[in-house]
Design an enzyme around this catalytic site. Structure first.
Site, PDB file in Angstrom:
ATOM      1  N   ASN A 208     -23.035 -25.750 -19.594  1.00 51.11           N
ATOM      2  CA  ASN A 208     -22.233 -24.595 -20.007  1.00 51.11           C
ATOM      3  C   ASN A 208     -20.856 -24.546 -19.367  1.00 51.11           C
ATOM      4  OD1 ASN A 208     -24.618 -23.955 -21.244  1.00 51.11           O
ATOM      5  ND2 ASN A 208     -24.704 -21.848 -20.507  1.00 51.11           N
TER       6      ASN A 208
ATOM      7  N   ASP B 165     -25.627 -17.501 -21.326  1.00 55.47           N
ATOM      8  CA  ASP B 165     -26.888 -18.174 -21.628  1.00 55.47           C
ATOM      9  C   ASP B 165     -27.029 -18.402 -23.127  1.00 55.47           C
ATOM     10  OD1 ASP B 165     -27.570 -18.007 -18.919  1.00 55.47           O
ATOM     11  OD2 ASP B 165     -28.422 -16.023 -19.189  1.00 55.47           O
TER      12      ASP B 165
ATOM     13  N   LYS C  91     -21.581 -19.159 -10.309  1.00 55.63           N
ATOM     14  CA  LYS C  91     -20.904 -18.997 -11.592  1.00 55.63           C
ATOM     15  C   LYS C  91     -19.448 -18.591 -11.376  1.00 55.63           C
ATOM     16  CE  LYS C  91     -22.128 -19.186 -15.978  1.00 55.63           C
ATOM     17  NZ  LYS C  91     -23.137 -20.072 -16.553  1.00 55.63           N
TER      18      LYS C  91
ATOM     19  N   ASN D  41     -34.518 -27.347 -18.138  1.00 54.51           N
ATOM     20  CA  ASN D  41     -34.237 -27.741 -16.761  1.00 54.51           C
ATOM     21  C   ASN D  41     -35.269 -27.139 -15.824  1.00 54.51           C
ATOM     22  OD1 ASN D  41     -32.067 -29.507 -16.249  1.00 54.51           O
ATOM     23  ND2 ASN D  41     -30.595 -27.962 -16.901  1.00 54.51           N
TER      24      ASN D  41
ATOM     25  N   ALA E 131     -37.050 -19.603 -28.912  1.00 49.80           N
ATOM     26  CA  ALA E 131     -36.372 -18.503 -29.609  1.00 49.80           C
ATOM     27  C   ALA E 131     -35.930 -17.432 -28.630  1.00 49.80           C
ATOM     28  CB  ALA E 131     -37.294 -17.915 -30.676  1.00 49.80           C
ATOM     29  N   GLY E 132     -35.564 -17.868 -27.420  1.00 51.10           N
ATOM     30  CA  GLY E 132     -34.995 -16.957 -26.451  1.00 51.10           C
ATOM     31  C   GLY E 132     -33.489 -16.868 -26.637  1.00 51.10           C
ATOM     32  N   ALA E 133     -32.784 -16.489 -25.581  1.00 53.34           N
ATOM     33  CA  ALA E 133     -31.344 -16.260 -25.680  1.00 53.34           C
ATOM     34  C   ALA E 133     -30.614 -17.492 -26.195  1.00 53.34           C
ATOM     35  CB  ALA E 133     -30.803 -15.853 -24.309  1.00 53.34           C
TER      36      ALA E 133
ATOM     37  N   TYR F  39       0.864  -1.177   0.000  1.00 52.72           N
ATOM     38  CA  TYR F  39       0.000   0.000   0.000  1.00 52.72           C
ATOM     39  C   TYR F  39       0.902   1.230   0.000  1.00 52.72           C
ATOM     40  CZ  TYR F  39      -4.301   2.590   0.744  1.00 52.72           C
ATOM     41  OH  TYR F  39      -5.353   3.441   0.589  1.00 52.72           O
TER      42      TYR F  39
ATOM     43  N   GLU G 293     -25.161 -12.703 -17.631  1.00 47.98           N
ATOM     44  CA  GLU G 293     -25.815 -13.897 -17.117  1.00 47.98           C
ATOM     45  C   GLU G 293     -27.265 -13.609 -16.758  1.00 47.98           C
ATOM     46  OE1 GLU G 293     -25.421 -17.927 -16.296  1.00 47.98           O
ATOM     47  OE2 GLU G 293     -23.788 -16.588 -16.846  1.00 47.98           O
ATOM     48  N   ASP G 294     -28.163 -14.476 -17.204  1.00 47.95           N
ATOM     49  CA  ASP G 294     -29.556 -14.463 -16.746  1.00 47.95           C
ATOM     50  C   ASP G 294     -30.233 -13.105 -16.936  1.00 47.95           C
ATOM     51  OD1 ASP G 294     -29.143 -17.070 -16.124  1.00 47.95           O
ATOM     52  OD2 ASP G 294     -29.023 -16.796 -13.965  1.00 47.95           O
TER      53      ASP G 294
END
Length: 376
Positions: free
Chosen positions: A303, A148, A80, A273, A181-183, A25, A122-123
């Site tokens: 993933n 995703d 994650k 899921n 047809a989502g992510a 420091y 994410e999400d």
């Protein structure tokens, strides 16, 4: 396991006495600060920035739980970050944001970006997630990756390559139907198109997506333009008649009769899921290869097989972005781990296979150099 959280910060240098303190420091740290002020790229050498990823969520599409908000999303983002460290030796910090407006999300992440070497989205619910990622990729010179979308897509491509090889076919021989047809559905479709799949059509809650269908958002309009050469306009199950591949990413259900109507040596990836679109024991009565998103069935599309190695490879060469070619290279490397051992119950390796991360890291780093986005 979760009480008190799953992460902690540890120092990498000792502070045993006053001399150590003065170096770690003030006053010693001032020399490092002024050096970085003169040469900004030195931040990668003298701080943790080049090895740390922000795991960013607004809590609007968490696992199968939906819009539960940023506080409730934190256990997932901690998890994650844990996986980043465990499987890619990448330090990751969960960042749950209390905003859902696209402009606010983008501005916040841009302002946080100097502290990180990469951004893992994410999400975040679709279709906002597409715009958030696209805009951040344009604004930042560090990797931005919506797991995703692209993590799922990489692992699906790897598993499908091996399933096709097992049945004596190439991707170009296959006709696929994607439910959702989502992510993840959009990203899976895009990577399969890029990899040369023969034909692919996508459905949403209203049926098949095709040119001329009313009420499509811009992302679905683009899908309609680039997919569904067969011109299917009815239900998912109608489009499956004679198809080679089903990929479920929608939380819907699939009947046994629909699987029975598919072509011989069919491939079923029921990835919703915690409940797959069709249970593996039922699908296997008719399909040659069955995969799910669950760890208690063979062929788990997980993933974690992709994102730690993708980021590790990108960070190792200080890539400015993650290209489409880098994603495909990751999928090829992942598929190659299975090699000659491929079978109906083994088209994708386990996350605990120690060959996985090094293979993906090497492929991504090499492709980054070939694509001209590596900086070292």
């Amino acid at each position: 396991m979760h009480r008190g959280g799953k992460l902690e910060i540890r120092s990498t240098v000792p502070v045993r006495n006053a001399e150590d303190l003065s170096l770690a420091y003030t006053p010693g740290v001032a020399r490092v600060c002024t050096a970085i002020a003169d040469q900004p790229d030195l931040v990668n050498e003298y701080t943790w920035v080049s090895n740390v990823v922000a795991v960013v969520s607004d809590g609007t599409a968490v696992l199968g739980l939906g819009d539960i908000g940023p506080a409730a999303a934190m256990p997932v983002m901690e998890g994650k970050a844990l996986l980043f460290k465990q499987f890619g030796n990448v330090d990751a910090v969960p960042v749950c944001l209390d905003c859902t407006d696209v402009d606010a999300l983008v501005e916040t992440v841009v302002r946080l970006a100097p502290s990180f070497g990469g951004i893992n989205l994410e999400d975040i619910s679709a279709p906002r997630c597409f715009e958030v990622e696209d805009r951040l990729r344009e604004l930042l010179s560090i990797p931005v990756f919506h797991d995703d979308q692209h993590g799922t897509a990489i692992v699906v491509l790897a598993a499908l390559q091996n399933a096709a090889r097992l049945t004596g076919r190439s991707l170009g021989d296959l006709r696929a139907v994607v439910a959702g047809a989502g992510a993840s559905g959009v990203a899976v479709t895009r990577i399969l198109l890029n990899a040369g799949i023969g034909d692919i059509a996508v459905s949403d809650s209203k049926g098949m997506i095709y040119q001329g269908r009313e009420g499509l958002n811009p992302y679905k309009e683009a899908l309609a333009r680039d997919t569904n050469r067969g011109g299917f306009t009815g239900s998912t199950e109608e489009a499956l008649a004679g198809a080679d591949v089903f990929i479920g990413l929608s939380g819907s259900t699939l009947s046994e009769a629909a699987v029975a109507s598919m072509a011989g040596d069919s491939i079923v990836f029921a990835l919703s899921n915690p409940t797959p679109e069709i249970l593996p024991e039922v699908a296997r009565r008719h399909a040659r290869v069955v995969a799910t998103g669950r760890s208690d069935f063979p062929n788990q599309i997980n993933n974690v097989l992709a994102f730690p190695g993708v980021f590790r490879g990108a960070l190792d060469v200080r890539a400015s972005t993650i290209t489409e070619n880098m994603k495909v290279a990751a999928a090829h490397a992942l598929a190659a781990v299975v090699g000659a051992e491929v079978s109906e119950d083994y088209v994708i390796p386990s996350p605990f296979d120690e060959r996985v991360a090094p293979a993906v890291v090497a492929a991504v780093a090499s492709q980054a150099r070939l694509d001209g986005v590596a900086r070292i």
